[in-house]
Each structure stands twice: as C-alpha cells, then as structure tokens.
Write an enzyme that holds these catalytic residues in place. Structure first.
Site, PDB file in Angstrom:
ATOM      1  N   ASP A  11       0.866  -1.175   0.000  1.00  0.00           N
ATOM      2  CA  ASP A  11       0.000   0.000   0.000  1.00  0.00           C
ATOM      3  C   ASP A  11       0.902   1.224   0.000  1.00  0.00           C
ATOM      4  OD1 ASP A  11      -2.402   1.607   0.348  1.00  0.00           O
ATOM      5  OD2 ASP A  11      -1.718   1.933   2.400  1.00  0.00           O
ATOM      6  N   SER A  12       0.302   2.389  -0.234  1.00  0.00           N
ATOM      7  CA  SER A  12       1.070   3.627  -0.184  1.00  0.00           C
ATOM      8  C   SER A  12       1.551   3.929   1.237  1.00  0.00           C
ATOM      9  CB  SER A  12       0.195   4.779  -0.683  1.00  0.00           C
ATOM     10  OG  SER A  12      -1.015   4.816   0.037  1.00  0.00           O
ATOM     11  N   TYR A  43      -0.542   8.487  -2.482  1.00  0.00           N
ATOM     12  CA  TYR A  43      -0.613   8.201  -3.915  1.00  0.00           C
ATOM     13  C   TYR A  43      -1.844   8.874  -4.544  1.00  0.00           C
ATOM     14  CZ  TYR A  43       2.819   4.302  -3.669  1.00  0.00           C
ATOM     15  OH  TYR A  43       3.938   3.525  -3.527  1.00  0.00           O
ATOM     16  N   GLY A  44      -2.819   9.162  -3.695  1.00  0.00           N
ATOM     17  CA  GLY A  44      -4.142   9.563  -4.184  1.00  0.00           C
ATOM     18  C   GLY A  44      -4.203  10.894  -4.889  1.00  0.00           C
ATOM     19  N   CYS A  74      -3.869  -0.983  -1.982  1.00  0.00           N
ATOM     20  CA  CYS A  74      -4.192   0.438  -2.160  1.00  0.00           C
ATOM     21  C   CYS A  74      -5.201   0.597  -3.306  1.00  0.00           C
ATOM     22  CB  CYS A  74      -2.893   1.159  -2.491  1.00  0.00           C
ATOM     23  SG  CYS A  74      -3.062   2.899  -2.832  1.00  0.00           S
ATOM     24  N   ASN A  75      -6.287   1.308  -3.040  1.00  0.00           N
ATOM     25  CA  ASN A  75      -7.293   1.517  -4.097  1.00  0.00           C
ATOM     26  C   ASN A  75      -6.724   2.319  -5.257  1.00  0.00           C
ATOM     27  OD1 ASN A  75     -10.438   0.954  -3.110  1.00  0.00           O
ATOM     28  ND2 ASN A  75      -8.957   1.121  -1.448  1.00  0.00           N
ATOM     29  N   THR A  76      -5.929   3.356  -4.938  1.00  0.00           N
ATOM     30  CA  THR A  76      -5.369   4.192  -6.000  1.00  0.00           C
ATOM     31  C   THR A  76      -4.436   3.359  -6.881  1.00  0.00           C
ATOM     32  OG1 THR A  76      -5.468   6.072  -4.476  1.00  0.00           O
ATOM     33  CG2 THR A  76      -4.120   6.338  -6.455  1.00  0.00           C
ATOM     34  N   GLU A 153      -6.069   9.112   9.800  1.00  0.00           N
ATOM     35  CA  GLU A 153      -4.732   8.966  10.384  1.00  0.00           C
ATOM     36  C   GLU A 153      -4.612   9.751  11.689  1.00  0.00           C
ATOM     37  OE1 GLU A 153      -1.430   9.253   7.712  1.00  0.00           O
ATOM     38  OE2 GLU A 153      -2.310   7.775   6.366  1.00  0.00           O
ATOM     39  N   CYS A 185     -11.440   3.437  -0.744  1.00  0.00           N
ATOM     40  CA  CYS A 185     -10.133   3.894  -0.244  1.00  0.00           C
ATOM     41  C   CYS A 185      -9.839   3.134   1.042  1.00  0.00           C
ATOM     42  CB  CYS A 185     -10.174   5.404   0.018  1.00  0.00           C
ATOM     43  SG  CYS A 185      -8.667   6.026   0.784  1.00  0.00           S
ATOM     44  N   THR A 186      -8.567   2.801   1.205  1.00  0.00           N
ATOM     45  CA  THR A 186      -8.169   1.996   2.373  1.00  0.00           C
ATOM     46  C   THR A 186      -8.571   2.613   3.710  1.00  0.00           C
ATOM     47  OG1 THR A 186      -6.058   3.161   2.175  1.00  0.00           O
ATOM     48  CG2 THR A 186      -6.155   0.910   1.331  1.00  0.00           C
ATOM     49  N   HIS A 187      -8.589   3.951   3.769  1.00  0.00           N
ATOM     50  CA  HIS A 187      -8.816   4.616   5.060  1.00  0.00           C
ATOM     51  C   HIS A 187     -10.299   4.728   5.437  1.00  0.00           C
ATOM     52  CE1 HIS A 187      -4.692   5.701   4.340  1.00  0.00           C
ATOM     53  NE2 HIS A 187      -4.607   6.427   5.429  1.00  0.00           N
TER      54      HIS A 187
HETATM   55  N1  DGL Z   1      -4.130   3.939   0.103  1.00  0.00           N
HETATM   56  C1  DGL Z   1      -4.763   5.004  -0.628  1.00  0.00           C
HETATM   57  C2  DGL Z   1      -6.012   4.445  -1.336  1.00  0.00           C
HETATM   58  O1  DGL Z   1      -6.592   3.454  -0.930  1.00  0.00           O
HETATM   59  C3  DGL Z   1      -5.115   6.169   0.255  1.00  0.00           C
HETATM   60  C4  DGL Z   1      -3.910   6.962   0.719  1.00  0.00           C
HETATM   61  C5  DGL Z   1      -3.130   7.590  -0.412  1.00  0.00           C
HETATM   62  O2  DGL Z   1      -3.630   8.543  -1.052  1.00  0.00           O
HETATM   63  O3  DGL Z   1      -2.025   7.125  -0.650  1.00  0.00           O
HETATM   64  O4  DGL Z   1      -6.424   4.979  -2.331  1.00  0.00           O
END
Ligand code: DGL
Length: 284
Positions: A11-12, A43-44, A74-76, A153, A185-187
């Site tokens: 993941d990012s 990454y987003g 990571c979704n992105t 976070e 998104c993961t968060h």
């Molecule tokens: N992990 C990213 C996602 O799921 C969220 C955090 C990021 O922007 O890196 O898209």
C-alpha cells in the site's frame, strides 16, 4: 514457489493494513509480507505515470522475497496499475477494485451506486468501468473525499470535524438516491460510522477489503496455493520511512482501535533505493 510462501501486500502507507486485517481474519494460517511506501504517501493525488512506477517498484521488492501472490491493497494503485502489474508479475495479482465492485452490484437493489475514493482513483474511472461491465444498467455517482485520509490517520474518524467533512462530501451523493456506497479507499472503513450517519439507514456501505480477502482465498484454493502447514504464521512489515509513526498509528488500522503497535512488533525500515533496486523480479 511453494504454497508455504508468503502473500505479499503493498500500500502507499498505513491504509492497506485494513486489507491485511481482513486477509488475516480469513486466512490466519498464511504468512504475510506487508510493504507500506510511507516515504511516498499519498498516492491519491499523484499522476497515473507516477503511481504505476511506484507500484512496479513495490511489487518488485515483494516478488524478490519469494511471494506466491501479490495483493495491491491500495485503491489508487489498484485503480491505476493493476493491468501493468498483471502483465509483469509471475504470480497472481489481486487488486481491491473488482472485488469491491462485485459486492456493490450484489448489494444494490436499485442499481444506483455511489463510489468514494481519492482524487486519482475517482478520476481514473476504474470503479465505474468495472461496475458498468458487471451490470451495464447501473448508474454510478462518484466523489473524491481527500480529507478522509488525514482524518483517519489523525484518529478523528468520528468527531464533529469528520461529520462536517462527511456532510460536505456526501450530501450530494445522498440526493442522487443511491442505495449502495462503495468505500473505495483503504482509510474509509475507519470512518464507517460517520459516513453511515450522513448516508442514513437506506444506504449499504461496501468495504472492498473484506471482498478482496474472499477473492484471495478463492485464488489460493484454485491454484492449490493454500498453506497446509501447522507452523504459526510469520508476519513481516516493511516501510520506506518513519517506522515509529507506522507503529504508533498502525494498530488503529490493523486491529480496529486496539492499542497502537500491537501486532506490529517487527517493522523493518527499508531504504527506498533498496525498493528501487531489488533483484529477483522475474518476468514471465
Ligand atoms: N491507500 C490510498 C487508497 O486506498 C489512500 C492513501 C493515499 O492517497 O495514498 O487509495
């Protein structure tokens, strides 16, 4: 690659721990290696070219450690770089977009589905494309919610600031009459209660992490890759920067509110150059 090899997850940063959590819950016997690219998060907000380059480097690092399956938590990164990673990887690659989209299509009765994610995920249209492929009659309504990442976070997932942000981002989606909302998104699973408060009872929230773990289980079973040994599972964590921060905040993502750091005892700080240069990347 034997079936005792670990599952690689990247993941990012921290967020992919919500996916790892579901993998551990469903497949507790599997060894795992997690790489959080904390030096280059988020990454987003980055361009597709940059997200793909980072994703390839992360994948190469994990493949160099003899993984049997690669999970893009990571979704992105999934939205942007799944095709590139699938082309290059000698082991199966699973992203979070398709499993989440499938669950959303199954859950929706009206076919009006909302998707929220980072700017880059939403701009890519990846969820829309997969949703429309799975069910051509669906109507997809998308919205990026960038503030949700720092709120999660910061541990501000259910205070008045989170509620205000959620109202701002989500009221328009609610007015579209969606009955299902994909947390892309993961968060966002950390903000589930706040999001549910704004969306109301009539909207089902879909968490792609859970569906991804189910797909991993199926892929391992189909490939005869499931770990059958009795040895206790090995969990390795690598981050590209600030391991102390990862340890302090990671517990919230991995263990859902349990004390910070629990379960995250062995975090290794890996230099970015090592990620860039890692050997062992075997092209098909
Ligand atoms: N992990 C990213 C996602 O799921 C969220 C955090 C990021 O922007 O890196 O898209």
């Amino acid at each position: 690659m034997g079936n005792n090899a670990p599952i690689g997850v990247f993941d990012s940063g921290l967020g992919g721990l919500t996916v790892l959590k579901e993998i551990i819950a469903r497949l507790p016997e599997e060894d795992t290696i997690y790489l959080g690219d904390t030096a280059r998060v988020p990454y987003g907000i980055r361009s597709p070219e940059v997200v793909t380059r980072y994703s390839l480097e992360n994948a190469r690092f994990l493949l160099g450690r003899g993984i049997k399956l690669l999970v893009i938590a990571c979704n992105t990164a999934s939205a942007i770089s799944l095709p590139a990673l699938k082309l290059e990887s000698p082991v199966p690659v699973i992203g979070v977009i398709e499993p989440g989209a499938r669950a959303a299509v199954q859950a929706s009765k009206t076919g009006r589905i909302g998707v929220i994610g980072t700017e880059t995920t939403i701009k890519s249209g990846a969820y829309r494309i997969v949703l429309e492929r799975l069910a051509p009659s669906v109507k997809v309504f998308s919205r990026s919610c960038p503030l949700f990442v720092p709120l999660a976070e910061e541990g501000w997932a259910d205070n008045e600031i989170a509620l205000l942000a959620a109202r701002n981002y989500l009221t328009g989606l609610n007015e579209e009459g969606i009955d299902t909302l994909l947390l892309g998104c993961t968060h966002y699973p950390l903000l589930k209660e706040t999001i549910a408060r704004v969306m109301g009872d009539g909207v089902t929230l879909i968490d792609s992490a859970r569906e991804t773990a189910r797909e991993i289980q199926e892929t391992l079973a189909e490939g005869a890759l499931s770990n059958m040994t009795d040895a206790s599972p090995r969990r390795q964590f690598y981050v590209t920067d600030a391991p102390e921060r990862f340890k302090a905040l990671g517990g919230r993502f991995l263990l859902g509110g349990q004390p910070a750091g629990r379960g995250l005892s062995s975090i290794k700080d890996v230099k970015l150059t090592e990620v860039w240069n890692e050997a062992g990347w075997q092209k098909k």
